[in-house]
Design a protein around this motif. Structure first.
Motif, PDB file in Angstrom:
ATOM      1  N   GLU A 446      -0.886  -7.917  -3.117  1.00 40.46           N
ATOM      2  CA  GLU A 446       0.069  -7.589  -2.057  1.00 40.46           C
ATOM      3  C   GLU A 446       1.504  -7.804  -2.528  1.00 40.46           C
ATOM      4  O   GLU A 446       2.400  -7.010  -2.216  1.00 40.46           O
ATOM      5  N   ARG A 447       1.707  -8.870  -3.296  1.00 42.45           N
ATOM      6  CA  ARG A 447       3.050  -9.132  -3.810  1.00 42.45           C
ATOM      7  C   ARG A 447       3.481  -8.046  -4.790  1.00 42.45           C
ATOM      8  O   ARG A 447       4.634  -7.617  -4.778  1.00 42.45           O
ATOM      9  N   MET A 448       2.545  -7.577  -5.632  1.00 41.99           N
ATOM     10  CA  MET A 448       2.878  -6.504  -6.561  1.00 41.99           C
ATOM     11  C   MET A 448       3.232  -5.235  -5.795  1.00 41.99           C
ATOM     12  O   MET A 448       4.158  -4.500  -6.182  1.00 41.99           O
ATOM     13  N   CYS A 449       2.511  -4.955  -4.722  1.00 37.16           N
ATOM     14  CA  CYS A 449       2.842  -3.789  -3.893  1.00 37.16           C
ATOM     15  C   CYS A 449       4.221  -3.947  -3.266  1.00 37.16           C
ATOM     16  O   CYS A 449       4.989  -2.970  -3.167  1.00 37.16           O
ATOM     17  N   ASP A 450       4.574  -5.168  -2.821  1.00 32.62           N
ATOM     18  CA  ASP A 450       5.913  -5.418  -2.282  1.00 32.62           C
ATOM     19  C   ASP A 450       6.987  -5.184  -3.347  1.00 32.62           C
ATOM     20  O   ASP A 450       8.060  -4.630  -3.059  1.00 32.62           O
ATOM     21  N   VAL A 451       6.698  -5.603  -4.585  1.00 33.27           N
ATOM     22  CA  VAL A 451       7.634  -5.401  -5.691  1.00 33.27           C
ATOM     23  C   VAL A 451       7.860  -3.909  -5.933  1.00 33.27           C
ATOM     24  O   VAL A 451       8.996  -3.443  -6.083  1.00 33.27           O
ATOM     25  N   ILE A 452       6.770  -3.144  -5.966  1.00 36.14           N
ATOM     26  CA  ILE A 452       6.879  -1.700  -6.210  1.00 36.14           C
ATOM     27  C   ILE A 452       7.641  -1.032  -5.068  1.00 36.14           C
ATOM     28  O   ILE A 452       8.473  -0.144  -5.297  1.00 36.14           O
ATOM     29  N   GLU A 453       7.368  -1.467  -3.848  1.00 38.26           N
ATOM     30  CA  GLU A 453       8.097  -0.899  -2.707  1.00 38.26           C
ATOM     31  C   GLU A 453       9.583  -1.216  -2.798  1.00 38.26           C
ATOM     32  O   GLU A 453      10.440  -0.365  -2.510  1.00 38.26           O
ATOM     33  N   ASP A 454       9.905  -2.444  -3.220  1.00 39.98           N
ATOM     34  CA  ASP A 454      11.313  -2.833  -3.320  1.00 39.98           C
ATOM     35  C   ASP A 454      12.033  -2.028  -4.401  1.00 39.98           C
ATOM     36  O   ASP A 454      13.207  -1.675  -4.241  1.00 39.98           O
ATOM     37  N   MET A 455      11.325  -1.698  -5.494  1.00 42.12           N
ATOM     38  CA  MET A 455      11.946  -0.954  -6.586  1.00 42.12           C
ATOM     39  C   MET A 455      12.027   0.544  -6.298  1.00 42.12           C
ATOM     40  O   MET A 455      12.997   1.206  -6.669  1.00 42.12           O
ATOM     41  N   THR A 456      11.002   1.083  -5.645  1.00 43.55           N
ATOM     42  CA  THR A 456      10.884   2.544  -5.512  1.00 43.55           C
ATOM     43  C   THR A 456      11.103   3.070  -4.104  1.00 43.55           C
ATOM     44  O   THR A 456      11.338   4.262  -3.925  1.00 43.55           O
ATOM     45  N   GLY A 457      10.959   2.197  -3.107  1.00 47.67           N
ATOM     46  CA  GLY A 457      11.039   2.663  -1.724  1.00 47.67           C
ATOM     47  C   GLY A 457       9.720   3.194  -1.205  1.00 47.67           C
ATOM     48  O   GLY A 457       9.638   3.642  -0.055  1.00 47.67           O
ATOM     49  N   SER A 458       8.664   3.156  -2.021  1.00 44.26           N
ATOM     50  CA  SER A 458       7.341   3.656  -1.617  1.00 44.26           C
ATOM     51  C   SER A 458       6.331   2.525  -1.752  1.00 44.26           C
ATOM     52  O   SER A 458       6.227   1.909  -2.820  1.00 44.26           O
ATOM     53  N   TYR A 459       5.587   2.275  -0.666  1.00 38.58           N
ATOM     54  CA  TYR A 459       4.559   1.232  -0.712  1.00 38.58           C
ATOM     55  C   TYR A 459       3.275   1.856  -1.237  1.00 38.58           C
ATOM     56  O   TYR A 459       2.787   2.858  -0.708  1.00 38.58           O
ATOM     57  N   PRO A 460       2.696   1.301  -2.298  1.00 35.91           N
ATOM     58  CA  PRO A 460       1.498   1.899  -2.900  1.00 35.91           C
ATOM     59  C   PRO A 460       0.340   1.993  -1.919  1.00 35.91           C
ATOM     60  O   PRO A 460       0.175   1.148  -1.037  1.00 35.91           O
ATOM     61  N   ASN A 461      -0.478   3.010  -2.123  1.00 34.88           N
ATOM     62  CA  ASN A 461      -1.668   3.210  -1.307  1.00 34.88           C
ATOM     63  C   ASN A 461      -2.584   1.988  -1.396  1.00 34.88           C
ATOM     64  O   ASN A 461      -2.629   1.299  -2.418  1.00 34.88           O
ATOM     65  N   VAL A 462      -3.356   1.762  -0.341  1.00 43.19           N
ATOM     66  CA  VAL A 462      -4.244   0.607  -0.284  1.00 43.19           C
ATOM     67  C   VAL A 462      -5.262   0.618  -1.425  1.00 43.19           C
ATOM     68  O   VAL A 462      -5.752  -0.439  -1.841  1.00 43.19           O
ATOM     69  N   ILE A 463      -5.572   1.785  -1.964  1.00 44.15           N
ATOM     70  CA  ILE A 463      -6.553   1.875  -3.049  1.00 44.15           C
ATOM     71  C   ILE A 463      -6.098   1.094  -4.268  1.00 44.15           C
ATOM     72  O   ILE A 463      -6.924   0.558  -5.015  1.00 44.15           O
ATOM     73  N   PHE A 464      -4.775   0.978  -4.474  1.00 44.56           N
ATOM     74  CA  PHE A 464      -4.291   0.224  -5.631  1.00 44.56           C
ATOM     75  C   PHE A 464      -4.602  -1.261  -5.482  1.00 44.56           C
ATOM     76  O   PHE A 464      -4.990  -1.919  -6.459  1.00 44.56           O
TER      77      PHE A 464
END
Length: 574
Positions: A446-464
């Motif tokens: 979940e933290r990695m998904c938050d990091v990606i969202e903070d960098m890209t503006g897109s929250y990764p799909n739950v499959i990741f």
């Protein structure tokens, strides 16, 4: 005291995309994927291949690129900042990268062939040379058939007797091939100057090395499709054999192909991502680059099998008798096909230029990855003016001299040994298990998904998140176990059995990377002070100086506001 230089960034997003594309799209796409596809059920092979792409390839690709972009560190120090306990994964990846520099021999062989491609008559197209035997046979075009039952093709004799001068075994070293030695020296010089100024130089070189192979591939594809017998080859390549899907070997080979072609678990993607700006959209880049990689593999299959279909028709043999994988395709089957086509020199030159460019950017990007990763470990020592270039030169010289055994008459035996053991799929699968578990559970999916969202503006799909925590480690573990259970000792050319010491050396090469992961973790737990729980928590905690995500900043703001409000209430009551 020299000034410590900045790491730098890509001059543009295009440089990053081309660098990654140039590295992940390599000779494996050209001569490994097509062979595996026909061998394992044709079009049916795409089913397990796609499963592994979705469950392992893309999730690991995104994870590694995002780790580099987030930490702005190379393949070793990024793990120190994210989860020190598994920093051994970073070191293991660099060891695999160093073993991978032995593939520079493919560049040397390709350069050797390219030089001979300018001859008035291709030397692998006739049996009138000093290295040919009485069993030599040439077929195709106006060439004659010798009718020998146990004959060998002129292309095979050129490869084995002229290029390799292959000896009777790995312990029969023989003489140096000075022409190959000069070719090896030349390709190392080329790679050195491609990366000697870091991303400032490599970022410019990839504009040519990553794009021109596609021009050559399309030219060869069009020419292949116009040859007689091409349709037969393509049908053989894609016709699905559904029954093969029940064979575990097919799934294992699909998995290892994905790990090889996506260049995961060795730290290259992390290094390339580390030169991005913080807000680069690595989420979108991941999908584009993975799609490009897989589509290139499939397209290369059409180019290869259209030409193999032509060869099969000329020989009057089934395609499976002419289809080759690895060096056999690049240095026997295709040169032989080029000799049978009108204007053979032109098609030989096109093929070997494409092969060289596919190899060279894979090699110099990997070289950049190793140098960057080591430099990030010792920034005060190596990031001063001129130090990086000297370290790169030293590393290239070490690699060059360690590869001198490859240009002897026993060189191919050594090449196959390192390829089969040191760079085996088992090592990549092992690293994939620990890499995904550490991000999924220790750092936190979940933290990695938050990091990606903070960098890209897109929250990764739950499959990741599901892949990082459960699917990728499970699939990798099952494949790893099957790989070990089904393992067969290496035999060169399916005949030559290596001596016992060679097999022992091979397993030592395997363990040299794998044991870095538990070895580093146990060493850290032993040296850090405190109770076991304190040591574990310390080694599993990310660096406090990592950039805060928007959610973390908002949470800290809420905590600060609550604390300030409590202070005001205390003062008011006083």
């Amino acid at each position: 005291m020299g000034k410590i230089e900045d790491r730098g960034h890509w001059a543009s997003k295009t440089e990053f995309l081309l660098a990654v594309a140039g590295h992940v799209v390599g000779i494996g796409n050209l001569w490994r994927f097509p062979y595996l596809c026909y061998k394992n059920g044709g079009g049916a092979f795409l089913v397990p291949y796609t499963v592994f792409v979705l469950t392992c390839g893309i999730p690991l690709f995104l994870m590694e690129a995002a780790m580099g972009q987030y930490t702005q560190q190379g393949g070793i120090t990024c793990w120190h900042r994210i989860c020190p306990l598994v920093q051994g994964v970073g070191y293991a990846g660099q060891i695999l990268q160093m073993y991978g520099r032995f593939y520079m021999m493919i560049l040397a062989w390709a350069l050797f062939y390219l030089v001979f491609s300018f001859s008035s008559e291709l030397p692998w197209a006739s049996c009138d040379n000093s290295w040919n035997t009485d069993a030599c046979n040439v077929i195709g075009g106006n060439l004659t058939r010798t009718g020998l039952a146990n004959s060998t093709s002129a292309a095979t004799e050129f490869w084995e007797r002229r290029v390799l001068s292959i000896s009777t075994g790995i312990d029969d070293v023989g003489k140096f091939n000075w022409e190959l030695l000069l070719c090896l020296l030349a390709v190392w010089i080329i790679c050195y100057f491609c990366v000697w100024k870091g991303v400032k130089s490599s970022g410019k070189v990839v504009y040519f090395t990553a794009t021109f192979p596609y021009v050559m591939l399309l030219v060869l594809l069009v020419r292949g499709l116009t040859l007689p017998g091409a349709l037969q080859g393509i049908v053989f390549y894609v016709y699905p054999d559904i029954q093969r899907l029940w064979d575990p070997q097919v799934w294992m080979e699909a998995g290892t192909q994905v790990f090889y072609s996506y260049s995961t678990c060795v730290g290259v993607l992390t290094v390339l991502g580390s030169y991005n700006t913080y807000n680069n959209n690595c989420y979108r880049d991941c999908f584009m680059l993975c799609l490009l990689n897989s589509c290139t593999s499939i397209l290369a299959g059409f180019a290869v099998f259209s030409i193999l279909g032509f060869m099969a028709q000329e020989y009057g043999k089934p395609i499976q008798d002419v289809a080759e994988s690895g060096p056999g395709l690049g240095f026997i089957a295709y040169p032989q096909a080029a000799a049978m086509i009108p204007l053979p020199q032109l098609w030989a030159v096109c093929f070997f230029i494409m092969l060289i460019l596919l190899c060279v950017d894979t090699q110099f990007v990997a070289l950049e990855s190793i140098v960057t990763s080591v430099t990030d470990v010792f920034p005060r020592l190596l990031r001063k003016t001129g130090r990086r270039e000297l370290f790169l030169l030293f590393f290239c010289l070490i690699c060059f001299f360690s590869q001198l055994i490859m240009v002897t008459e026993s060189g191919m035996y050594w090449f196959q040994l390192i390829d089969y053991y040191a760079s085996s799929g088992a090592c990549l699968l092992f690293l994939a298990i620990f890499q995904s578990l550490s991000i999924g559970w220790l750092f936190g999916a979940e933290r990695m998904c938050d990091v990606i969202e903070d960098m890209t503006g897109s929250y990764p799909n739950v499959i990741f998140r599901l892949c990082w925590k459960y699917i990728t480690p499970l699939v990798s573990l099952v494949t790893f176990i099957y790989y070990l259970v089904d393992f067969k000792p290496l035999k060169y050319n399916r005949k030559y059995v290596y001596p016992g010491w060679a097999y022992a050396l091979g397993w030592l090469l395997v363990l040299s990377s794998i044991l870095m992961v538990p070895g580093w973790a146990l060493g850290g737990l032993w040296t850090v002070k405190g109770s076991f729980k304190q040591r574990w928590l310390h080694l599993c905690s990310p660096d406090e100086n990592l950039p805060l995500t928007q959610k973390q900043r908002a949470k800290m703001q809420d905590v600060t506001s609550a604390a300030e409000m409590e202070d005001l209430m205390v003062k008011a009551n006083a």
